[in-house]
Design an enzyme around this catalytic site. Structure first.
Site, PDB file in Angstrom:
ATOM      1  N   ARG A  26     -12.020  37.236 -23.781  1.00 22.02           N
ATOM      2  CA  ARG A  26     -11.176  36.376 -24.683  1.00 22.02           C
ATOM      3  C   ARG A  26     -10.491  37.050 -25.764  1.00 22.02           C
ATOM      4  NH1 ARG A  26     -12.914  30.721 -25.082  1.00 22.02           N
ATOM      5  NH2 ARG A  26     -13.734  30.291 -23.296  1.00 22.02           N
ATOM      6  N   ARG A  30      -7.789  31.864 -30.284  1.00 23.92           N
ATOM      7  CA  ARG A  30      -7.686  31.574 -31.258  1.00 23.92           C
ATOM      8  C   ARG A  30      -8.032  32.542 -32.564  1.00 23.92           C
ATOM      9  NH1 ARG A  30     -11.365  26.448 -30.185  1.00 23.92           N
ATOM     10  NH2 ARG A  30     -12.064  28.163 -28.998  1.00 23.92           N
ATOM     11  N   ARG A  39       0.388  28.303 -29.584  1.00 24.96           N
ATOM     12  CA  ARG A  39      -0.481  27.227 -28.856  1.00 24.96           C
ATOM     13  C   ARG A  39       0.253  25.958 -29.314  1.00 24.96           C
ATOM     14  NH1 ARG A  39      -2.734  23.844 -27.225  1.00 24.96           N
ATOM     15  NH2 ARG A  39      -4.785  23.221 -26.870  1.00 24.96           N
ATOM     16  N   ASP A  76      -7.680  29.422 -17.425  1.00 23.15           N
ATOM     17  CA  ASP A  76      -9.064  29.102 -17.738  1.00 23.15           C
ATOM     18  C   ASP A  76      -9.924  29.007 -16.304  1.00 23.15           C
ATOM     19  OD1 ASP A  76     -10.710  28.128 -20.214  1.00 23.15           O
ATOM     20  OD2 ASP A  76     -11.215  26.721 -18.332  1.00 23.15           O
ATOM     21  N   TYR A 152     -19.837  22.797 -14.956  1.00 25.95           N
ATOM     22  CA  TYR A 152     -18.968  21.914 -15.636  1.00 25.95           C
ATOM     23  C   TYR A 152     -18.590  20.461 -14.849  1.00 25.95           C
ATOM     24  CZ  TYR A 152     -18.408  25.179 -19.059  1.00 25.95           C
ATOM     25  OH  TYR A 152     -18.821  26.352 -20.030  1.00 25.95           O
TER      26      TYR A 152
HETATM   27  O1  CP3 Z   1      -8.106  36.222 -23.032  1.00 24.11           O
HETATM   28  C1  CP3 Z   1      -8.936  35.886 -22.212  1.00 24.11           C
HETATM   29  O2  CP3 Z   1     -10.047  36.111 -22.159  1.00 24.11           O
HETATM   30  C2  CP3 Z   1      -8.277  34.977 -21.101  1.00 24.11           C
HETATM   31  C3  CP3 Z   1      -8.338  33.593 -21.105  1.00 24.11           C
HETATM   32  C4  CP3 Z   1      -9.497  32.875 -20.839  1.00 24.11           C
HETATM   33  C5  CP3 Z   1      -9.784  31.694 -21.437  1.00 24.11           C
HETATM   34  N1  CP3 Z   1     -10.902  31.179 -20.982  1.00 24.11           N
HETATM   35  C6  CP3 Z   1      -8.598  30.911 -22.334  1.00 24.11           C
HETATM   36  C7  CP3 Z   1      -9.332  29.820 -23.153  1.00 24.11           C
HETATM   37  C8  CP3 Z   1     -10.707  33.238 -20.128  1.00 24.11           C
HETATM   38  C9  CP3 Z   1     -11.080  34.560 -19.319  1.00 24.11           C
HETATM   39  C10 CP3 Z   1     -11.610  31.770 -20.337  1.00 24.11           C
HETATM   40  C11 CP3 Z   1     -12.655  31.874 -19.212  1.00 24.11           C
HETATM   41  C12 CP3 Z   1     -13.752  30.619 -19.560  1.00 24.11           C
HETATM   42  N2  CP3 Z   1     -13.215  29.191 -19.740  1.00 24.11           N
HETATM   43  C13 CP3 Z   1     -15.111  30.659 -19.625  1.00 24.11           C
HETATM   44  C14 CP3 Z   1     -15.924  31.909 -19.107  1.00 24.11           C
HETATM   45  C15 CP3 Z   1     -16.228  32.776 -20.116  1.00 24.11           C
HETATM   46  C16 CP3 Z   1     -16.947  32.278 -21.268  1.00 24.11           C
HETATM   47  O3  CP3 Z   1     -16.555  32.213 -22.219  1.00 24.11           O
HETATM   48  O4  CP3 Z   1     -18.188  31.956 -20.691  1.00 24.11           O
HETATM   49  C17 CP3 Z   1     -15.526  29.372 -19.650  1.00 24.11           C
HETATM   50  C18 CP3 Z   1     -16.985  28.973 -19.585  1.00 24.11           C
HETATM   51  C19 CP3 Z   1     -14.382  28.519 -19.965  1.00 24.11           C
HETATM   52  C20 CP3 Z   1     -14.513  27.098 -20.120  1.00 24.11           C
HETATM   53  C21 CP3 Z   1     -13.868  26.841 -21.468  1.00 24.11           C
HETATM   54  N3  CP3 Z   1     -12.571  26.760 -21.635  1.00 24.11           N
HETATM   55  C22 CP3 Z   1     -14.486  26.509 -22.683  1.00 24.11           C
HETATM   56  C23 CP3 Z   1     -16.164  26.050 -22.584  1.00 24.11           C
HETATM   57  C24 CP3 Z   1     -13.621  26.164 -23.482  1.00 24.11           C
HETATM   58  C25 CP3 Z   1     -13.884  25.464 -24.777  1.00 24.11           C
HETATM   59  C26 CP3 Z   1     -14.519  26.352 -26.001  1.00 24.11           C
HETATM   60  C27 CP3 Z   1     -13.678  27.047 -26.719  1.00 24.11           C
HETATM   61  O5  CP3 Z   1     -13.393  28.142 -26.900  1.00 24.11           O
HETATM   62  O6  CP3 Z   1     -12.712  26.270 -27.204  1.00 24.11           O
HETATM   63  C28 CP3 Z   1     -12.420  26.491 -23.100  1.00 24.11           C
HETATM   64  C29 CP3 Z   1     -10.892  26.476 -23.719  1.00 24.11           C
HETATM   65  C30 CP3 Z   1     -10.299  27.889 -24.048  1.00 24.11           C
HETATM   66  N4  CP3 Z   1     -10.215  28.495 -22.908  1.00 24.11           N
HETATM   67  C31 CP3 Z   1      -9.347  28.325 -25.092  1.00 24.11           C
HETATM   68  C32 CP3 Z   1      -9.108  29.482 -24.747  1.00 24.11           C
HETATM   69  C33 CP3 Z   1      -8.020  30.363 -25.566  1.00 24.11           C
HETATM   70  C34 CP3 Z   1      -9.341  27.598 -26.347  1.00 24.11           C
HETATM   71  C35 CP3 Z   1      -8.375  26.627 -26.283  1.00 24.11           C
HETATM   72  C36 CP3 Z   1      -7.359  26.329 -27.266  1.00 24.11           C
HETATM   73  O7  CP3 Z   1      -6.543  27.128 -27.453  1.00 24.11           O
HETATM   74  O8  CP3 Z   1      -7.359  25.151 -28.020  1.00 24.11           O
END
Ligand code: CP3
Length: 345
Positions: A26, A30, A39, A76, A152
Site C-alpha cells: 500500500r 491515501r 484521487r 485492487d 469479500y
Molecule cells: O500501493 C499498493 O499497494 C497498490 C494498490 C493496492 C490497493 N489495494 C489500492 C487501494 C493493493 C495492492 C490493494 C490490495 C487489497 N485491496 C487488499 C490486500 C491487501 C490488504 O490490505 O490486506 C485488500 C484486502 C483489498 C480490498 C480493499 N480495497 C479494501 C478492504 C479497501 C478499503 C479499505 C481502505 O483502505 O480504504 C480497499 C480500497 C483501496 N484499495 C484503497 C486503495 C488506495 C483506498 C481507496 C481510496 O483511495 O479511497
C-alpha cells in the site's frame, strides 16, 4: 538495463543484497497528499483503477518520492468480482461492499474473453508502467488469492468473524470448491496477462488466510495458490511469485514448502528467529515491520527495522511491512525508514 540487474528481481531469484531492496505494501494511496489530490479526479474508486493515466500516476508517486526498488501496479483485489458483475462498490469510510453470494446461488461460468475485456485498462496500465519505470525499479503485478477474494464475495464486504464463508466451506465443501475453482481460473488468467504486459513478478495477497484451521488452510489457501503458480509456470517459466498468507502463524512453513512460491511475505506477528530457522533454507522472505511502528516512527521504528535486517542477513530478503501502510502515516516516517534500511541513518 538487463532486468536481472534489478535488486528486487535478483533477490527474488535467490541472491542476497545489502542493503535489502525495499518497497511497502500500500505504498500508493491515501497517506500521500499527491494521491489524495489525484484521487479527486474520479468520484468512483474502481473507475480510478480502470483509468490507465490515473493508475500509472498513482503507481509512480511513491516510487518517485521514496526512490523505492519496486512499483506495485495500482489496482485492487476486488476487480475480479467486479469483472464477474458482482456489484462491487467502495463506500467512503465503510470499505468495500458487494452483493453477497451464498451456497446455492448460481455462479458465472469462467469466461476468459469477458474477464480480459473488463480488465483491459489494467493491462494497459501495466504496459505503460513497464515503459516508464526507471531502470532499476522492478514492476510487481498482483491479485488477491482465491480464499481472500472469496471472503469479500461471500461476506459482502469486510468481516469480523468470517462466519458465512467458513460455514459454507465446512457445510458444503463441494459447492464451495466450485467458487474457489472459478477464482483460480480467473486469477491465473488475470496474472498471466499482467505478466505478458510487463509485470516482472507477482504477489498473491491472502489477507485473511489466518482465519482457517490447518486442514482447511491446506485446501482453501495452499492448494488454490499452488494451482495458480503451476499454471503461471507453464506459460511464463520462472516468473517470481510472492505469497502473502497473512496471519498464517505456525502454518507459514507448510505454505512456504507447498504453495510453490519463490518468496514468502511475513506479517508482523511472525517471530524473526523462528522464521529464520523454520522457513526453507535460502528461500527469499519479505517483511515484516509492523505498520503501526511506521505510523509511530522514531527510534522504536528504526530499531525494529534494523533487527529485521539482521535476522534475515543470511538469506535473500526484501524489506517491507507486515501489512499495508495506514492512511494516517506521515511521509517523513517512510523517508526515515528508507534511510535506515539503506544504512544512511
Ligand atoms: O500501493 C499498493 O499497494 C497498490 C494498490 C493496492 C490497493 N489495494 C489500492 C487501494 C493493493 C495492492 C490493494 C490490495 C487489497 N485491496 C487488499 C490486500 C491487501 C490488504 O490490505 O490486506 C485488500 C484486502 C483489498 C480490498 C480493499 N480495497 C479494501 C478492504 C479497501 C478499503 C479499505 C481502505 O483502505 O480504504 C480497499 C480500497 C483501496 N484499495 C484503497 C486503495 C488506495 C483506498 C481507496 C481510496 O483511495 O479511497
Amino acid at each position: 538495463m538487463n532486468q536481472t540487474g534489478k535488486p528486487l528481481l535478483r533477490t527474488l531469484m535467490g541472491s542476497r543484497h545489502s542493503p535489502p531492496p525495499i518497497w511497502l505494501m500500500r505504498q500508493a494511496g491515501r497517506h500521500l497528499s499527491e494521491y489524495r489530490a489525484l484521487r479527486e479526479k474520479s468520484s468512483d474508486f474502481l473507475n480510478f483503477c480502470y483509468s490507465p493515466e490515473l493508475a500509472v500516476e498513482a503507481t509512480m508517486q511513491p516510487v518517485r518520492r521514496y526512490r523505492l526498488d519496486a512499483a506495485i501496479l495500482f489496482s485492487d483485489i476486488l476487480v475480479i468480482p467486479d469483472a464477474f458483475g458482482q456489484g462491487v462498490r467502495f463506500v467512503t469510510g465503510e470499505g468495500p461492499k458487494l452483493d453477497a453470494i451464498a451456497d446455492g446461488d448460481p455462479l458465472p461460468a469462467f469466461d476468459a474473453d469477458k474477464l480480459h475485456d473488463h480488465l483491459s485498462p489494467v493491462y494497459e496500465t501495466v504496459a505503460r508502467l513497464a515503459d516508464e519505470l526507471p531502470d532499476m525499479v522492478g514492476l510487481i503485478g498482483f491479485a488477491g488469492a482465491p480464499w481472500t477474494v472469496a471472503t469479500y464475495m461471500v461476506e459482502g464486504g469486510s468481516s469480523r468473524d468470517y462466519q458465512k464463508i467458513r460455514s459454507w466451506a465446512y457445510q458444503n465443501p463441494d459447492s464451495f470448491q466450485i467458487l474457489i475453482d472459478l477464482l483460480v481460473d480467473a486469477t491465473a488468467a488475470y496474472l498471466g496477462r499482467q505478466i505478458s504486459h510487463g509485470a516482472e513478478a507477482v504477489q498473491l495477497f491472502d489477507s485473511w488466510a489466518g482465519v482457517l484451521p490447518p486442514v482447511e488452510f491446506e485446501r482453501w489457501v495452499i492448494q488454490p495458490t499452488a494451482e495458480i503458480v503451476r499454471r503461471l509456470r507453464i506459460e511464463h517459466g520462472d516468473i517470481p511469485v510472492i505469497g502473502f498468507p497473512r496471519g498464517a502463524g505456525a502454518q507459514y512453513p507448510v505454505y512456504a514448502e507447498q504453495a510453490g512460491v519463490d518468496c514468502i511475505s511475513l506479517d508482523q506477528t511472525v517471530p524473526l528467529d523462528w522464521a529464520a530457522k523454520s522457513l526453507p533454507q535460502g528461500m527469499a522472505v519479505q517483511g515484516n515491520l509492523d505498520n503501526l511502528l511506521l505510523l509511530a516512527g522514531g527510534e522504536a521504528m528504526a530499531d525494529a527495522a534494523r533487527a529485521i535486517i539482521a535476522a534475515f542477513s543470511d538469506r535473500p530478503h526484501i524489506f517491507n511491512l507486515g501489512h499495508g501502510i495506514l492512511p494516517e502515516t506521515p511521509p517523513e516516517h517512510v523517508e526515515r525508514l528508507c534511510a535506515v534500511v539503506r544504512g544512511e541513518d
